[in-house]
Design a protein around this motif. Structure first.
Motif, PDB file in Angstrom:
ATOM      1  N   VAL A  28      -2.402  -4.710  -0.298  1.00  0.00           N
ATOM      2  CA  VAL A  28      -3.702  -4.491  -0.925  1.00  0.00           C
ATOM      3  C   VAL A  28      -3.936  -5.597  -1.939  1.00  0.00           C
ATOM      4  CG1 VAL A  28      -5.137  -2.888  -2.228  1.00  0.00           C
ATOM      5  CG2 VAL A  28      -3.419  -2.004  -0.628  1.00  0.00           C
ATOM      6  N   ALA A  72       0.833  -1.201   0.000  1.00  0.00           N
ATOM      7  CA  ALA A  72       0.000   0.000   0.000  1.00  0.00           C
ATOM      8  C   ALA A  72       0.869   1.251   0.000  1.00  0.00           C
ATOM      9  CB  ALA A  72      -0.919   0.009   1.218  1.00  0.00           C
ATOM     10  N   ASP A 116      -3.445   4.998  -0.805  1.00  0.00           N
ATOM     11  CA  ASP A 116      -4.340   3.844  -0.814  1.00  0.00           C
ATOM     12  C   ASP A 116      -5.153   3.732   0.468  1.00  0.00           C
ATOM     13  OD1 ASP A 116      -3.577   2.698  -3.346  1.00  0.00           O
ATOM     14  OD2 ASP A 116      -1.711   2.038  -2.402  1.00  0.00           O
ATOM     15  N   ARG A 156     -11.198   3.707   3.070  1.00  0.00           N
ATOM     16  CA  ARG A 156     -10.033   2.825   3.191  1.00  0.00           C
ATOM     17  C   ARG A 156      -9.516   2.804   4.627  1.00  0.00           C
ATOM     18  NH1 ARG A 156     -10.414  -0.819   0.623  1.00  0.00           N
ATOM     19  NH2 ARG A 156      -8.205  -1.292   0.383  1.00  0.00           N
TER      20      ARG A 156
END
Length: 316
Positions: free
Chosen positions: A203, A113, A117, A123
């Motif tokens: 991710v 990440a 992100d 998130r």
């Protein structure tokens, strides 16, 4: 095997032979180390190990990290987090050689990440959920103390005549005062991730998250995980406060103060870490550059006009 010979690769090969995989294993280099600004793959050398259709991600502790990383604690914290399904499973451990083999997240589907992100509200909610998986999971058999880690680095810096920032003694004193304030009230003790770096979050193909690297795991105050994550993701106070709301449902002044002080403690640890390694490590990484950044951020926090107020608020 297309593998550059190094002390770490040789230890990995010895570990693979010790478990009967050495003759069949295909080994390649993993992620390269970057000290500043991400601290990516700096403590452990990474390798991809494959035997037939099965593959693992291997980590081999660098020699210059042996005085900082307790492999047994890393193993304990990693296994607990894997049982909580917050991270990948640890399959093979060679404690003597400092070698760990984890299930591999497929590189074509998973990536490290970046701050961008994780910074959006949605998130961040997913990241908080991943941290809570660790907090609610099985507990390692030890307490994580950032202040004990700082004490170890203070001793190493003295031993190796590391040059500290010009205001280092004052900063040291302020960090002691911050830690004492943080210990003034009883806190819940839970398993921790212990690392706020964006690059220690993976991710997946559907946006799912997995946490990695539990070298600073153990049991402690869950607000420590919150604080160091906010310190990684956000620059501005309203973002911190919104992040606390998304964690706790509201942002009390005491919780905000706790996060700011924990962030200072963490920044000072990484300052001493970078200065000591910049002085002593034979590897040509930008350890000192990282220390300059965390020292600046730590200094700015201590110079905040509310610093004394944060101490008083937590001391009651």
């Amino acid at each position: 095997m297309m593998l550059t010979e190094s002390p770490e690769s040789l230890r990995l090969l010895d570990a693979l032979h010790a478990v009967g995989l050495g003759n069949d294993a295909q080994v390649g280099h993993g992620t390269g180390a970057v000290a500043s600004p991400t601290r990516l793959a700096t403590e452990w050398a990474g390798f991809v190990v494959a035997v037939g259709a099965q593959s693992w991600y291997a980590k081999v502790l660098h020699d210059d990290m042996k005085e900082l990383i307790d492999v047994a604690r890393t193993v304990d914290a990693s296994r607990c987090a894997a049982q909580a399904e917050a991270t990948v499973a640890l399959r093979i451990v060679d404690m003597q050689r400092g070698v760990l083999l984890f299930d591999r997240l497929e590189a074509s589907e998973w990536r490290w990440a970046r701050v961008d992100d994780l910074a959006s509200p949605e998130r961040l909610d997913a990241l908080w959920a991943a941290k809570r998986q660790v907090h609610d999971g099985p507990a390692p058999m030890f307490v994580s103390s950032p202040m004990d880690d700082i004490a170890r680095l203070r001793a190493l810096c003295r031993r190796d005549a590391v040059e500290l920032p010009i205001d280092g003694l004052r900063t040291d004193d302020c960090i002691d005062r911050a830690w004492n304030a943080l210990q003034a009230s009883d806190v819940e003790v839970v398993p921790l991730h212990g690392d706020g770096l964006a690059s220690n979050v993976m991710v997946g193909p559907q946006g799912e998250l997995k946490l990695i690297d539990f070298d600073y795991g153990g049991c402690g105050d869950p607000w420590y995980d919150v604080a160091i994550t906010l310190n990684e993701l956000y620059q501005f106070e309203p973002q911190w406060r919104e992040g606390i709301v998304r964690w706790a449902g509201r942002c009390d002044e005491a919780d905000y103060a706790r996060c700011r002080l924990y962030a200072l403690v963490n920044d000072w640890y990484w300052t001493l870490w970078g200065l000591w390694l910049g002085t002593t490590s034979p590897r040509r990484l930008e350890f000192t550059k990282l220390a300059q950044w965390t020292s600046l951020r730590c200094r700015q926090g201590i110079q905040d006009a509310r610093f004394e107020g944060w101490l008083r608020l937590l001391k009651g």
